[in-house]
Design a protein around this motif. Structure first.
Motif, short mmCIF file in Angstrom:
data_model
loop_
_atom_site.label_atom_id
_atom_site.label_comp_id
_atom_site.label_asym_id
_atom_site.label_seq_id
_atom_site.Cartn_x
_atom_site.Cartn_y
_atom_site.Cartn_z
N HIS A 99 -75.73 -45.58 25.30
CA HIS A 99 -76.26 -45.44 26.88
C HIS A 99 -77.76 -45.08 26.79
O HIS A 99 -78.51 -45.64 27.57
CB HIS A 99 -75.42 -44.30 27.39
CG HIS A 99 -75.78 -44.18 29.09
ND1 HIS A 99 -76.84 -43.43 29.72
CD2 HIS A 99 -75.12 -44.89 29.91
CE1 HIS A 99 -76.88 -43.82 30.94
NE2 HIS A 99 -75.71 -44.61 31.28
N ARG A 149 -79.84 -45.74 24.37
CA ARG A 149 -80.71 -46.88 24.11
C ARG A 149 -80.96 -48.04 25.33
O ARG A 149 -81.80 -48.70 25.50
CB ARG A 149 -80.09 -47.54 22.73
CG ARG A 149 -80.45 -46.87 21.57
CD ARG A 149 -79.71 -47.64 20.53
NE ARG A 149 -80.41 -48.95 20.18
CZ ARG A 149 -80.03 -49.75 19.28
NH1 ARG A 149 -79.03 -49.54 18.46
NH2 ARG A 149 -80.76 -50.87 18.94
N ILE A 150 -79.77 -48.25 25.94
CA ILE A 150 -79.86 -49.31 26.87
C ILE A 150 -80.57 -48.67 28.01
O ILE A 150 -81.34 -49.52 28.85
CB ILE A 150 -78.33 -49.57 27.10
CG1 ILE A 150 -77.60 -50.23 26.19
CG2 ILE A 150 -78.38 -50.56 28.53
CD1 ILE A 150 -76.11 -50.77 26.61
N THR A 151 -80.43 -47.50 28.47
CA THR A 151 -81.45 -46.81 29.16
C THR A 151 -83.01 -47.29 29.08
O THR A 151 -83.84 -47.59 29.78
CB THR A 151 -81.21 -45.53 29.53
OG1 THR A 151 -79.80 -45.04 29.97
CG2 THR A 151 -82.08 -44.85 30.45
N MET A 190 -84.04 -49.84 27.22
CA MET A 190 -84.28 -51.09 27.48
C MET A 190 -84.39 -51.47 28.84
O MET A 190 -85.15 -52.35 29.25
CB MET A 190 -82.89 -51.91 26.65
CG MET A 190 -82.89 -51.85 25.34
SD MET A 190 -81.24 -52.55 24.79
CE MET A 190 -81.34 -52.34 23.00
N ALA A 191 -83.47 -50.78 29.81
CA ALA A 191 -83.52 -51.14 31.17
C ALA A 191 -84.92 -50.65 31.57
O ALA A 191 -85.73 -51.27 32.56
CB ALA A 191 -82.69 -50.57 31.87
N LEU A 208 -83.61 -57.89 30.18
CA LEU A 208 -82.47 -56.86 29.64
C LEU A 208 -81.47 -57.59 28.92
O LEU A 208 -80.99 -56.97 27.66
CB LEU A 208 -81.83 -56.10 30.94
CG LEU A 208 -80.69 -55.13 30.48
CD1 LEU A 208 -81.24 -53.91 29.75
CD2 LEU A 208 -80.13 -54.65 31.65
N CYS A 209 -80.91 -58.61 29.19
CA CYS A 209 -79.75 -59.36 28.51
C CYS A 209 -80.42 -59.81 27.05
O CYS A 209 -79.75 -59.69 26.18
CB CYS A 209 -79.56 -60.82 29.25
SG CYS A 209 -78.62 -60.24 30.97
N VAL A 221 -80.19 -56.73 24.74
CA VAL A 221 -78.84 -56.10 24.89
C VAL A 221 -78.22 -57.06 23.71
O VAL A 221 -77.49 -56.68 22.86
CB VAL A 221 -78.07 -56.05 26.11
CG1 VAL A 221 -76.43 -55.82 25.77
CG2 VAL A 221 -78.58 -54.94 26.76
N ALA A 228 -73.39 -51.82 28.83
CA ALA A 228 -74.60 -52.60 29.62
C ALA A 228 -74.36 -53.35 30.78
O ALA A 228 -75.35 -53.20 31.65
CB ALA A 228 -74.87 -53.61 28.47
N TYR A 282 -76.41 -55.95 33.14
CA TYR A 282 -76.28 -56.88 31.88
C TYR A 282 -75.36 -58.07 32.46
O TYR A 282 -74.19 -57.98 33.16
CB TYR A 282 -75.76 -56.26 30.89
CG TYR A 282 -75.27 -57.33 29.60
CD1 TYR A 282 -76.29 -57.82 28.70
CD2 TYR A 282 -73.96 -57.66 29.56
CE1 TYR A 282 -75.84 -58.71 27.69
CE2 TYR A 282 -73.65 -58.47 28.49
CZ TYR A 282 -74.45 -59.12 27.49
OH TYR A 282 -74.06 -60.04 26.81
#
Length: 229
Positions: free
Chosen positions: A141, A143-145, A147-148, A166-167, A170, A189, A194
């Motif tokens: 979570h 890491r994806i935060t 990334m977003a 984002l895609c 991910v 994601a 995502y």
């Protein structure tokens, strides 16, 4: 994962090096001085994050106000991640329930028509989404935060382009996980917008059919040259 004592020791020794460097520079916050302070703070923040909810603040940093603040911020982030993890488990349970209902309906319909089905696609959807433990979820979570946030910074206020960015990030991260773990990571994601490669391609085709480019803009508004011959 690095143990909490090692992280606390790293934060404290880095802070000590910061204080020495600050004295040596006669109070001037040079690049090196600032880097040491930032590293010590980031380490304390990481420590607070990974220890939630099982540990109190280590004595090694408990007498440094700046590190206390960073640890507290990290601890709060850990609590927030735990809330998201609970929501993730709820989503997983919902997916499992819906998959089982779909499988039962498919079996019932097959029985009425006399058809035989071995394993309908929906029957094992839930099994393909194993719950991940809280520690792994927090890391994913987090890491994806980031990334977003990066996708949002680069998208030029185009939501469609943000999703595309984002895609891509991910998809690159998914290769780091075992195949059986990837569906769970994808589920995390999805809460950030995502889309799978097929879903993204379908969305871009729909936009193209409506006269928009992959950035979600038209001939008059896209500055990227998408409509140039």
């Amino acid at each position: 994962m690095q143990d909490t004592f090692s992280l606390a020791l790293e934060a404290r020794t880095t802070w000590a090096n910061f204080r020495v460097a600050l004295v040596a520079s006669e109070g001037v916050r040079t690049g090196v001085v600032k880097s040491l302070a930032d590293t010590a703070g980031a380490t304390a923040r990481r420590l607070g994050f990974i220890t939630y909810p099982d540990a109190t603040m280590p004595n090694l940093i408990a007498d440094v106000p700046e590190l206390i603040q960073q640890w507290s911020d990290g601890y709060a982030e850990g609590a927030d991640a735990q809330t998201h993890y609970a929501a993730f488990l709820t989503d997983w349970a919902t997916d499992r329930s819906e998959a089982e209902e779909d499988a039962q309906q498919m079996r019932a319909e097959a029985g009425e028509s006399g058809e035989e089905i071995d394993s309908p696609d929906g029957a094992h959807l839930a099994d393909a989404l194993p719950p991940i433990d809280a520690a792994t979820f927090r890391a994913v979570h987090s890491r994806i935060t980031k990334m977003a946030s990066e996708a949002n910074r680069r998208c030029g206020q185009s939501y469609e382009y943000m999703v595309s960015l984002l895609c891509g990030m991910v998809e690159g991260m998914l290769d780091e996980f075992a195949p059986e773990e990837r569906p769970a990571v994808v589920l995390v994601a999805r809460s950030f917008g995502y889309l799978s490669p097929d879903e993204l391609a379908a969305a871009e085709k729909e936009m193209a059919d409506a006269g928009y480019c992959s950035h979600g803009l038209d001939y008059w508004t896209c500055p990227c040259g998408c409509f140039e011959n």
